[in-house]
Design a protein around this motif. Structure first.
Motif, PDB file in Angstrom:
ATOM      1  N   ALA A 111       0.854  -1.230   0.183  1.00  0.00           N
ATOM      2  CA  ALA A 111      -0.031   0.069   0.069  1.00  0.00           C
ATOM      3  C   ALA A 111       0.865   1.286   0.179  1.00  0.00           C
ATOM      4  N   LEU A 112       2.190   1.193   0.709  1.00  0.00           N
ATOM      5  CA  LEU A 112       2.815   2.562   0.761  1.00  0.00           C
ATOM      6  C   LEU A 112       3.764   2.717  -0.328  1.00  0.00           C
ATOM      7  N   ASP A 113       4.150   1.539  -0.969  1.00  0.00           N
ATOM      8  CA  ASP A 113       5.404   1.673  -1.832  1.00  0.00           C
ATOM      9  C   ASP A 113       4.375   1.873  -3.398  1.00  0.00           C
ATOM     10  N   GLU A 114       4.620   3.105  -3.851  1.00  0.00           N
ATOM     11  CA  GLU A 114       3.946   3.356  -5.011  1.00  0.00           C
ATOM     12  C   GLU A 114       4.264   2.675  -6.305  1.00  0.00           C
ATOM     13  N   SER A 115       5.494   2.174  -6.343  1.00  0.00           N
ATOM     14  CA  SER A 115       5.855   1.257  -7.291  1.00  0.00           C
ATOM     15  C   SER A 115       5.163   0.185  -7.407  1.00  0.00           C
ATOM     16  N   ARG A 116       4.641  -0.346  -6.477  1.00  0.00           N
ATOM     17  CA  ARG A 116       3.686  -1.842  -6.483  1.00  0.00           C
ATOM     18  C   ARG A 116       2.567  -1.507  -7.381  1.00  0.00           C
ATOM     19  N   GLY A 117       2.215  -0.298  -7.367  1.00  0.00           N
ATOM     20  CA  GLY A 117       0.736   0.037  -8.312  1.00  0.00           C
ATOM     21  C   GLY A 117      -0.590  -0.518  -7.737  1.00  0.00           C
ATOM     22  N   ALA A 118      -0.705  -0.559  -6.250  1.00  0.00           N
ATOM     23  CA  ALA A 118      -1.586  -0.955  -5.518  1.00  0.00           C
ATOM     24  C   ALA A 118      -2.917  -0.083  -5.820  1.00  0.00           C
ATOM     25  N   SER A 150       8.826   3.895   7.842  1.00  0.00           N
ATOM     26  CA  SER A 150      10.237   4.547   8.336  1.00  0.00           C
ATOM     27  C   SER A 150      11.359   3.908   7.511  1.00  0.00           C
ATOM     28  N   VAL A 151      11.077   2.639   6.950  1.00  0.00           N
ATOM     29  CA  VAL A 151      12.383   1.919   6.488  1.00  0.00           C
ATOM     30  C   VAL A 151      11.980   1.585   4.965  1.00  0.00           C
ATOM     31  N   LEU A 152      10.951   2.387   4.459  1.00  0.00           N
ATOM     32  CA  LEU A 152      10.711   2.222   3.213  1.00  0.00           C
ATOM     33  C   LEU A 152      11.632   2.699   2.081  1.00  0.00           C
ATOM     34  N   GLU A 153      12.209   3.775   2.606  1.00  0.00           N
ATOM     35  CA  GLU A 153      13.371   4.165   1.515  1.00  0.00           C
ATOM     36  C   GLU A 153      14.598   3.509   1.532  1.00  0.00           C
TER      37      GLU A 153
END
Length: 334
Positions: free
Chosen positions: A115-122, A325-328
């Motif tokens: 949900a948070l990682d835009e690259s996943r295209g959810a 917080s660790v997504l980057e």
């Protein structure tokens, strides 16, 4: 925050037991109007499981579905919707009618990462779901070879300072990867991940072949390897020890405040009436309170960790903040 509660769900369930079926609580709809009271459930309920049949998540969900049929008095139809690391099922769940006819199993960190990682295209976000109840938190275990000099988490930290260590993950952004990133940050270590995108089987094979130093896996998934003597657990990333590996110390005992595992709970599509959400929460709490059901879960390698709707919602958002917080760091390796 409560994390694992070894077979001690009765007190938490009792706290969750506001009047069963109470219609005084309501979740605002998109139009801002309060939902009306409901006689829910009046017919079959679909439980979406975003994974293949036969896995640990599916087994726990099906055990609960069977027990909920008796508790709620209606059929619970389990519908497996695997694909894209759970995104196919989660998308179907988020888009289901918010009328109480569909709920589903969700796992953290998987859903939140997607949900948070835009690259996943959810096609959903963290707020696309109404949290009902938590069933299981399967803590992350740290295992080494049986002949390793590492006997504890403290030994692991010392060994990492003396030389480079590697640890398995089942892919970038998975629970194991996030666990390792959080452990490194909290402990000041630099254990390097070795990613196996095809899952736990190749990761375990590489570990058993001596190609990776540390095997990271949920306790429930690692038990066969421990039981056949292929590995030895030296710690779990939790506040409390696991009932399945009681001799393995916790990260908190070692002064490393990291808690992570595969948490498995149940949600409805956002907009579902709050009294429906709470009614299901109470039903799940009652099932988890039953000693016979606890035994069934234990036989499946699952440790109950009940949270009611309010607790689970708070936990959900705490996890979203922590994972964000660790997504980057995850993106840097992507």
């Amino acid at each position: 925050m409560r994390f694992t509660r070894p077979l001690a769900v009765a007190a938490a369930a009792a706290l969750a037991m506001t009047a069963v079926g109470c219609a005084s609580l309501s979740r605002p709809t998109d139009s801002g109007e309060a939902s009306e009271s409901t006689d829910w459930p009046t017919g079959p309920i679909t439980m979406i499981v975003a994974f293949d049949a036969g896995g640990g998540s599916d087994i726990g969900a099906r055990l609960l579905a069977t027990a909920l049929e008796d508790e709620l008095g209606v059929p619970i139809v389990v519908e497996n919707r695997p694909g894209a690391g759970g995104q196919v099922g989660y998308t179907a769940l988020a888009n289901a009618a918010p009328d109480g006819s569909t709920f589903g199993l969700t796992t953290i960190p998987g859903l939140i990462v997607s949900a948070l990682d835009e690259s996943r295209g959810a096609e959903y976000d963290v707020d696309s779901f109404a949290q009902s109840a938590l069933q299981v938190i399967d803590p992350m275990a740290i295992a080494v070879t049986p002949d390793s000099d590492i006997q504890s988490i403290e030994d692991l930290v010392a060994a990492s300072e003396a030389g480079e260590l590697t640890a398995t993950t089942t892919g970038i952004g998975t629970a194991e990867h996030i666990a390792l990133l959080q452990f490194n940050e909290a402990a000041g270590t630099d254990i390097r991940p070795v990613h196996f995108a095809d899952g736990a089987a190749p990761a375990t094979t590489a570990f058993l072949g001596g190609n990776v130093d540390i095997l990271l896996s949920n306790v429930g998934d690692i038990m066969p390897t421990l039981e056949n003597g292929g590995a030895r657990a030296v710690g779990v990333l939790a506040e409390e020890r696991s009932i399945f590996v009681p001799d393995a110390g916790t990260s908190y005992e070692a002064g490393i405040e990291v808690m992570i595992g595969s948490s498995r709970g149940y949600v409805f599509p956002d907009g579902t009436p709050q009294d429906v959400v709470d009614r299901m929460s109470d039903a799940i709490g009652a099932v988890l309170e039953d000693e016979a059901f606890q035994e069934q879960m234990a036989n499946a390698g699952l440790q109950p960790a009940y949270m009611d709707a309010a607790e689970y919602e708070a936990y959900w958002h705490e996890q979203a903040d922590s994972i964000g917080s660790v997504l980057e760091l995850i993106r840097e390796e992507g």
